[in-house]
Design a protein around this motif. Structure first.
Motif, PDB file in Angstrom:
ATOM      1  N   PHE A  32      50.767  30.599  65.156  1.00  0.00           N
ATOM      2  CA  PHE A  32      50.430  30.497  63.745  1.00  0.00           C
ATOM      3  C   PHE A  32      48.818  30.774  63.567  1.00  0.00           C
ATOM      4  N   THR A  33      48.559  31.558  63.017  1.00  0.00           N
ATOM      5  CA  THR A  33      47.100  31.956  62.988  1.00  0.00           C
ATOM      6  C   THR A  33      46.243  30.773  62.514  1.00  0.00           C
ATOM      7  N   ASN A  34      46.597  30.173  61.304  1.00  0.00           N
ATOM      8  CA  ASN A  34      45.862  28.802  61.072  1.00  0.00           C
ATOM      9  C   ASN A  34      44.475  29.273  60.428  1.00  0.00           C
ATOM     10  N   THR A  35      44.109  30.281  59.719  1.00  0.00           N
ATOM     11  CA  THR A  35      42.901  30.644  59.200  1.00  0.00           C
ATOM     12  C   THR A  35      42.552  30.710  57.771  1.00  0.00           C
ATOM     13  N   PRO A  36      41.593  30.276  57.195  1.00  0.00           N
ATOM     14  CA  PRO A  36      41.301  30.373  55.705  1.00  0.00           C
ATOM     15  C   PRO A  36      41.636  31.835  55.195  1.00  0.00           C
ATOM     16  N   ILE A  37      41.220  32.826  56.164  1.00  0.00           N
ATOM     17  CA  ILE A  37      41.469  34.109  55.623  1.00  0.00           C
ATOM     18  C   ILE A  37      42.727  34.567  55.424  1.00  0.00           C
ATOM     19  N   ARG A  38      43.720  34.508  56.295  1.00  0.00           N
ATOM     20  CA  ARG A  38      45.015  34.880  56.231  1.00  0.00           C
ATOM     21  C   ARG A  38      45.938  33.802  57.022  1.00  0.00           C
ATOM     22  N   GLN A  39      46.882  33.406  56.696  1.00  0.00           N
ATOM     23  CA  GLN A  39      47.962  32.445  57.043  1.00  0.00           C
ATOM     24  C   GLN A  39      49.072  33.323  57.614  1.00  0.00           C
ATOM     25  N   GLU A  40      49.327  33.538  58.945  1.00  0.00           N
ATOM     26  CA  GLU A  40      50.341  34.434  59.235  1.00  0.00           C
ATOM     27  C   GLU A  40      50.928  33.628  60.384  1.00  0.00           C
ATOM     28  N   VAL A  41      52.316  33.891  60.609  1.00  0.00           N
ATOM     29  CA  VAL A  41      53.121  33.408  61.742  1.00  0.00           C
ATOM     30  C   VAL A  41      53.742  34.409  62.404  1.00  0.00           C
ATOM     31  N   TYR A  42      53.865  34.385  63.765  1.00  0.00           N
ATOM     32  CA  TYR A  42      54.348  35.329  64.689  1.00  0.00           C
ATOM     33  C   TYR A  42      55.702  34.717  65.539  1.00  0.00           C
ATOM     34  N   ILE A  43      56.603  35.083  65.500  1.00  0.00           N
ATOM     35  CA  ILE A  43      57.814  34.634  66.185  1.00  0.00           C
ATOM     36  C   ILE A  43      58.391  35.716  66.957  1.00  0.00           C
ATOM     37  N   SER A  63      62.200  42.125  73.394  1.00  0.00           N
ATOM     38  CA  SER A  63      61.983  41.129  72.304  1.00  0.00           C
ATOM     39  C   SER A  63      61.640  41.702  70.963  1.00  0.00           C
ATOM     40  N   THR A  64      61.918  41.224  69.720  1.00  0.00           N
ATOM     41  CA  THR A  64      61.337  41.548  68.190  1.00  0.00           C
ATOM     42  C   THR A  64      60.416  40.850  68.180  1.00  0.00           C
ATOM     43  N   LEU A  65      59.414  41.265  67.531  1.00  0.00           N
ATOM     44  CA  LEU A  65      58.198  40.501  67.052  1.00  0.00           C
ATOM     45  C   LEU A  65      58.312  40.304  65.323  1.00  0.00           C
ATOM     46  N   TYR A  66      58.274  39.161  64.753  1.00  0.00           N
ATOM     47  CA  TYR A  66      58.199  39.153  63.575  1.00  0.00           C
ATOM     48  C   TYR A  66      57.022  38.356  62.919  1.00  0.00           C
ATOM     49  N   ARG A  67      56.450  39.080  61.803  1.00  0.00           N
ATOM     50  CA  ARG A  67      55.117  38.612  61.306  1.00  0.00           C
ATOM     51  C   ARG A  67      55.578  38.180  59.814  1.00  0.00           C
ATOM     52  N   LEU A  68      55.259  36.912  59.624  1.00  0.00           N
ATOM     53  CA  LEU A  68      55.658  36.001  58.378  1.00  0.00           C
ATOM     54  C   LEU A  68      54.191  35.761  57.648  1.00  0.00           C
ATOM     55  N   ASP A  69      54.709  35.771  56.280  1.00  0.00           N
ATOM     56  CA  ASP A  69      53.407  35.264  55.453  1.00  0.00           C
ATOM     57  C   ASP A  69      53.387  33.630  55.755  1.00  0.00           C
ATOM     58  N   GLY A  70      52.467  32.885  56.060  1.00  0.00           N
ATOM     59  CA  GLY A  70      52.410  31.684  56.318  1.00  0.00           C
ATOM     60  C   GLY A  70      52.509  30.466  55.241  1.00  0.00           C
TER      61      GLY A  70
END
Length: 476
Positions: free
Chosen positions: A172-183, A189-196
């Protein structure tokens, strides 16, 4: 002519006769019954996405006869119910117009309101796990009332995108600017980016190898990219982009040739900067600690040359308020475990007078009585200089400043049998979160939360998820 006059005269006599008839009859009267509001109803309803909006219809009076009423509820200009009371699952987030229409045979009554649907995933513990042949992302909304554990938050919010069968890494990026999740799942591997905030997939990226670790770009204080290990080499992908780029790997290759990194990228910081002074790797091929710092005139260097020869990394964690490191390595020949505490140095290519050299602060063998084993999971509270490590379902706490005073009894013992899969200390350094897998055939994964100030168990969620691979915390 006389005939026409005769006909007209006859019609006039008939009309005069009719007009003299008195009608005293009374027909059926059907007075209009107007609908009027008799009780209060709110004009704003606020709740989280996926929550159920429940509104009871207000009381009404009718000015004359009580006539049957019909109801129509609209959300976002679409009829969603014709029941008297509304029950509606809020699948979308945002602010929506709402309307209640109440009608009888004589007319209508309208009430207008707003529905404010907030993000569902504000904060809490997430577990990447495997369950029934697929990867899942479980969620525990710690400290949030009226929310319960979700077995698979990912599937709930992503009916189209499917995670692979083997969970690999979570960040989890966990920043005020942008919340994103990477799985990352699968190999390749497949890398997924999610709106946190929504837990909805925004990008799905295929790789040509095995992603085993994901973190952030520590040299960037706003954390705009994810850094990962792909086939034991460093790479990165910037936020909102889908192209993988080299993350200093080229400069490392140019200095050392072929390398294979252990499953960890660590950063060290100084109190004067929010950005990392550099990152630390362990090369399995050369058995060496490698640092890379963009603040150095020569960015890549080996720490304590030849010191780690013949050793393999168990894990490394931050110490001394994230400016130093504590590590545990194993001697491949003797099987002994060795603990290191060291400062990687401070670098400033624009003012070399301020630079400090690397310093080895402690090196010592960890005895069998300390409980350390090859599969130990390690985490730290860097401001407190406490290193936590596991043995099965037991958690030990070691004071890094003690320089070798290793514990012989665990600080915590999870009630679940089995082995700890992952753990971490929160950023306030007040809690230790532990994920453990036992032999339960359906849901082997449990999560424990310990207060590390009072050394007590705060809460536990036992046998709530699949086989845990990794735990992370999402901060609001």
């Amino acid at each position: 002519m006389k005939t026409i006059q005769h006909i007209l005269y006859s019609c006039l006599l008939v009309l005069l006769a009719v007009s003299c008839i008195k009608d005293d009859s009374i027909g059926e009267v059907n007075p209009v019954s107007k609908i009027e509001l008799a009780s209060k109803i709110d004009t704003l309803f606020t709740l989280d996405r996926w929550a159920t909006l429940q509104i009871s219809a207000p009381q009404f009076t009718q000015t004359n006869a009580e006539k049957p009423l019909s109801y129509s509820w609209e959300i976002d200009h679409k009829e969603v119910s014709t029941e008297k009371d509304l029950t509606y699952v809020c699948e979308k987030y945002g602010v929506f117009d709402g309307r209640l229409k109440v009608s009888n045979e004589d007319g209508f009554f309208f009430h207008y309101f707003k529905v404010n649907v907030r993000y569902s995933y504000i904060q809490g513990v997430y577990a990447l796990a495997s369950h029934k042949g697929k990867s899942i992302l479980s969620y525990y909304p710690e400290g949030i009332a009226d929310k319960t554990f979700e077995l698979d938050t990912y599937e709930k919010n992503n009916p189209i995108y499917k995670l692979g069968t083997e969970p690999k890494a979570l960040f989890f990026t966990n920043t005020p600017i942008r919340q994103e999740v990477y799985i990352a799942t699968g190999n390749p591997s497949t890398l997924y980016r999610l709106d946190g905030n929504l837990m909805m997939t925004t990008h799905q990226m295929e790789t040509q190898g095995d992603i085993t670790f994901i973190t952030h770009d520590g040299a960037n204080s706003v954390i705009t990219s994810a850094v990962f290990l792909l086939n034991k080499r460093a790479g990165q992908v910037e936020s909102q982009k889908t192209t993988f780029t080299n993350f200093g790997q080229q400069s490392i290759d140019g200095t050392f040739g072929a390398v294979e990194f252990a499953n960890r990228i660590s950063y060290w910081y100084t109190s004067a900067s929010a950005s990392a002074n550099g990152e630390l790797y362990f090369d399995n091929i050369g058995s060496r600690m490698i640092i890379r710092s963009s603040n150095k005139s020569s960015p890549v260097a080996e720490l304590f040359k030849s010191e780690f020869a013949g050793l393999t990394l168990i894990d490394v964690c931050q110490a001394n308020d994230k400016s130093e490191f504590a590590a545990v390595l194993k001697n491949k020949q003797s099987g002994e475990f060795v603990h290191y505490w060291f400062n990687p140095g401070y670098y400033n290519q624009y003012n070399t007078a301020k630079e400090t050299a690397p310093e080895m602060k402690y090196k010592g063998t960890m005895p069998a009585s300390s409980g350390i084993i090859e599969t130990s999971v390690i985490a730290s509270a860097p401001a407190k200089n406490i290193m936590y490590y596991t043995n099965g379902n037991k958690v030990y706490a070691y004071s890094i400043l003690s320089k070798g005073n290793f514990p012989t009894t665990p600080l915590f013992v999870c009630e679940s049998s089995g082995n700890v899969a992952d753990m971490f200390v929160n950023k306030e350094e007040s809690k230790l979160y532990v994920g453990i897998n036992d032999s339960n055939p359906d849901l082997p994964g449990s999560i424990y939360c310990f207060d590390i100030n009072k050394n007590t168990l705060l809460w536990k969620q036992t046998n709530v998820t699949g086989t845990i691979k990794q735990l992370v915390y999402k901060y609001p």
